[in-house]
Write a protein that holds these residues in place. Structure first.
Motif, PDB file in Angstrom:
ATOM      1  N   VAL A  34      18.811  -8.174  12.340  1.00 39.45           N
ATOM      2  CA  VAL A  34      18.230  -7.427  11.229  1.00 39.45           C
ATOM      3  C   VAL A  34      18.486  -5.940  11.420  1.00 39.45           C
ATOM      4  N   GLU A  35      18.304  -5.435  12.626  1.00 43.93           N
ATOM      5  CA  GLU A  35      18.558  -4.014  12.905  1.00 43.93           C
ATOM      6  C   GLU A  35      19.996  -3.630  12.535  1.00 43.93           C
ATOM      7  N   GLU A  36      20.939  -4.504  12.858  1.00 47.62           N
ATOM      8  CA  GLU A  36      22.343  -4.233  12.549  1.00 47.62           C
ATOM      9  C   GLU A  36      22.626  -4.246  11.054  1.00 47.62           C
ATOM     10  N   ASN A  37      21.786  -4.936  10.294  1.00 45.14           N
ATOM     11  CA  ASN A  37      22.030  -5.110   8.865  1.00 45.14           C
ATOM     12  C   ASN A  37      20.949  -4.496   7.974  1.00 45.14           C
ATOM     13  N   LEU A  38      20.204  -3.537   8.506  1.00 45.04           N
ATOM     14  CA  LEU A  38      19.121  -2.927   7.737  1.00 45.04           C
ATOM     15  C   LEU A  38      19.588  -2.321   6.418  1.00 45.04           C
ATOM     16  N   MET A  39      20.821  -1.885   6.370  1.00 47.32           N
ATOM     17  CA  MET A  39      21.329  -1.232   5.166  1.00 47.32           C
ATOM     18  C   MET A  39      21.697  -2.223   4.065  1.00 47.32           C
ATOM     19  N   ASP A  40      21.643  -3.492   4.350  1.00 50.02           N
ATOM     20  CA  ASP A  40      21.990  -4.517   3.363  1.00 50.02           C
ATOM     21  C   ASP A  40      20.820  -4.714   2.401  1.00 50.02           C
ATOM     22  N   PRO A  41      20.968  -4.300   1.142  1.00 45.76           N
ATOM     23  CA  PRO A  41      19.858  -4.425   0.196  1.00 45.76           C
ATOM     24  C   PRO A  41      19.544  -5.876  -0.164  1.00 45.76           C
ATOM     25  N   ASP A  42      20.457  -6.787   0.114  1.00 41.78           N
ATOM     26  CA  ASP A  42      20.256  -8.193  -0.230  1.00 41.78           C
ATOM     27  C   ASP A  42      19.618  -8.994   0.906  1.00 41.78           C
ATOM     28  N   MET A  43      19.288  -8.323   2.008  1.00 42.62           N
ATOM     29  CA  MET A  43      18.672  -9.035   3.121  1.00 42.62           C
ATOM     30  C   MET A  43      17.311  -9.570   2.676  1.00 42.62           C
ATOM     31  N   SER A  44      17.057 -10.818   3.001  1.00 39.35           N
ATOM     32  CA  SER A  44      15.802 -11.466   2.626  1.00 39.35           C
ATOM     33  C   SER A  44      15.455 -12.479   3.709  1.00 39.35           C
ATOM     34  N   PRO A  45      14.224 -12.950   3.726  1.00 39.68           N
ATOM     35  CA  PRO A  45      13.893 -14.001   4.686  1.00 39.68           C
ATOM     36  C   PRO A  45      14.813 -15.216   4.555  1.00 39.68           C
ATOM     37  N   GLU A  46      15.189 -15.539   3.324  1.00 43.66           N
ATOM     38  CA  GLU A  46      16.079 -16.689   3.116  1.00 43.66           C
ATOM     39  C   GLU A  46      17.449 -16.459   3.752  1.00 43.66           C
ATOM     40  N   SER A  47      18.030 -15.276   3.546  1.00 42.80           N
ATOM     41  CA  SER A  47      19.356 -15.003   4.107  1.00 42.80           C
ATOM     42  C   SER A  47      19.303 -14.902   5.630  1.00 42.80           C
ATOM     43  N   ILE A  48      18.213 -14.368   6.161  1.00 42.12           N
ATOM     44  CA  ILE A  48      18.059 -14.272   7.620  1.00 42.12           C
ATOM     45  C   ILE A  48      17.943 -15.675   8.218  1.00 42.12           C
ATOM     46  N   ALA A  49      17.102 -16.517   7.623  1.00 36.91           N
ATOM     47  CA  ALA A  49      16.931 -17.888   8.119  1.00 36.91           C
ATOM     48  C   ALA A  49      18.248 -18.643   8.063  1.00 36.91           C
ATOM     49  N   ARG A  50      18.961 -18.488   6.960  1.00 36.05           N
ATOM     50  CA  ARG A  50      20.244 -19.177   6.803  1.00 36.05           C
ATOM     51  C   ARG A  50      21.232 -18.717   7.880  1.00 36.05           C
ATOM     52  N   ALA A  51      21.279 -17.430   8.154  1.00 35.88           N
ATOM     53  CA  ALA A  51      22.207 -16.896   9.158  1.00 35.88           C
ATOM     54  C   ALA A  51      21.891 -17.399  10.566  1.00 35.88           C
ATOM     55  N   HIS A  52      20.637 -17.738  10.809  1.00 36.72           N
ATOM     56  CA  HIS A  52      20.238 -18.189  12.146  1.00 36.72           C
ATOM     57  C   HIS A  52      19.992 -19.698  12.210  1.00 36.72           C
ATOM     58  N   HIS A  53      20.344 -20.385  11.132  1.00 33.78           N
ATOM     59  CA  HIS A  53      20.261 -21.846  11.080  1.00 33.78           C
ATOM     60  C   HIS A  53      18.849 -22.357  11.381  1.00 33.78           C
ATOM     61  N   ILE A  54      17.860 -21.670  10.774  1.00 38.57           N
ATOM     62  CA  ILE A  54      16.475 -22.110  10.899  1.00 38.57           C
ATOM     63  C   ILE A  54      15.858 -22.136   9.499  1.00 38.57           C
ATOM     64  N   SER A  55      14.702 -22.746   9.398  1.00 38.62           N
ATOM     65  CA  SER A  55      14.025 -22.777   8.099  1.00 38.62           C
ATOM     66  C   SER A  55      13.302 -21.449   7.862  1.00 38.62           C
ATOM     67  N   VAL A  56      13.073 -21.152   6.604  1.00 38.20           N
ATOM     68  CA  VAL A  56      12.331 -19.950   6.247  1.00 38.20           C
ATOM     69  C   VAL A  56      10.915 -20.049   6.820  1.00 38.20           C
ATOM     70  N   ARG A  57      10.364 -21.228   6.791  1.00 37.28           N
ATOM     71  CA  ARG A  57       9.015 -21.428   7.326  1.00 37.28           C
ATOM     72  C   ARG A  57       8.959 -21.093   8.815  1.00 37.28           C
ATOM     73  N   TYR A  58       9.954 -21.537   9.581  1.00 34.69           N
ATOM     74  CA  TYR A  58       9.981 -21.241  11.015  1.00 34.69           C
ATOM     75  C   TYR A  58      10.167 -19.741  11.241  1.00 34.69           C
ATOM     76  N   LEU A  59      10.998 -19.105  10.433  1.00 37.87           N
ATOM     77  CA  LEU A  59      11.183 -17.656  10.533  1.00 37.87           C
ATOM     78  C   LEU A  59       9.850 -16.938  10.331  1.00 37.87           C
ATOM     79  N   HIS A  60       9.128 -17.320   9.301  1.00 38.20           N
ATOM     80  CA  HIS A  60       7.821 -16.710   9.044  1.00 38.20           C
ATOM     81  C   HIS A  60       6.854 -16.973  10.205  1.00 38.20           C
TER      82      HIS A  60
END
Length: 134
Positions: A34-60
């Motif tokens: 996330v720190e590396e991609n802070l400038m990405d306006p499209d960053m969301s919990p969904e995109s972060i979870a997808r990038a790390h191959h985990i569920s949004v629920r687990y991320l939360h």
């Protein structure tokens, strides 16, 4: 009955779920990403979870166990980055809106409200005061 409940509570304190060492490592990897991609306006919990191959629920859950939310942590990191950038002498001619947009805030008014809420002054006031100090 109350006495029994009190005794049970004293001998068996409520179980607090803890993040496993694997979860802690995962959280650190996610934060670094996330720190590396802070400038990405499209960053969301969904995109972060997808990038790390985990569920949004687990991320939360990872962030909740750390005492915050995904969105709040991202917002706090972005606000801090904007604050640092606005205080740099090389960026004094850059507009507040441009700095906010470069760090993923699409609405200048929303950014200003968040900044004032977090730091007690507007981004422009911060920029001017940092200019006067430096």
């Amino acid at each position: 009955m109350d006495l029994v409940a009190l005794l049970v509570a004293e001998f068996f304190p409520p179980h607090k779920p803890e993040v496993s060492p694997v979860g802690g490592e995962m959280l650190e990897r996610i934060r670094a990403d996330v720190e590396e991609n802070l400038m990405d306006p499209d960053m969301s919990p969904e995109s972060i979870a997808r990038a790390h191959h985990i569920s949004v629920r687990y991320l939360h859950k990872l962030f909740q166990n750390d005492g915050t939310t995904v969105s709040a942590w991202i917002r706090q990191r972005r606000l801090g980055s904007c604050r640092r950038e606005l205080s740099r002498s090389s960026n004094r001619r850059r507009s507040v809106a441009a700095v906010a947009q470069s760090w993923g805030f699409m609405s200048p008014s929303h950014f200003s409200r968040l900044f004032r809420q977090e730091y007690g002054m507007s981004p422009r006031e911060w920029q001017v005061s940092a200019s006067a100090d430096g």
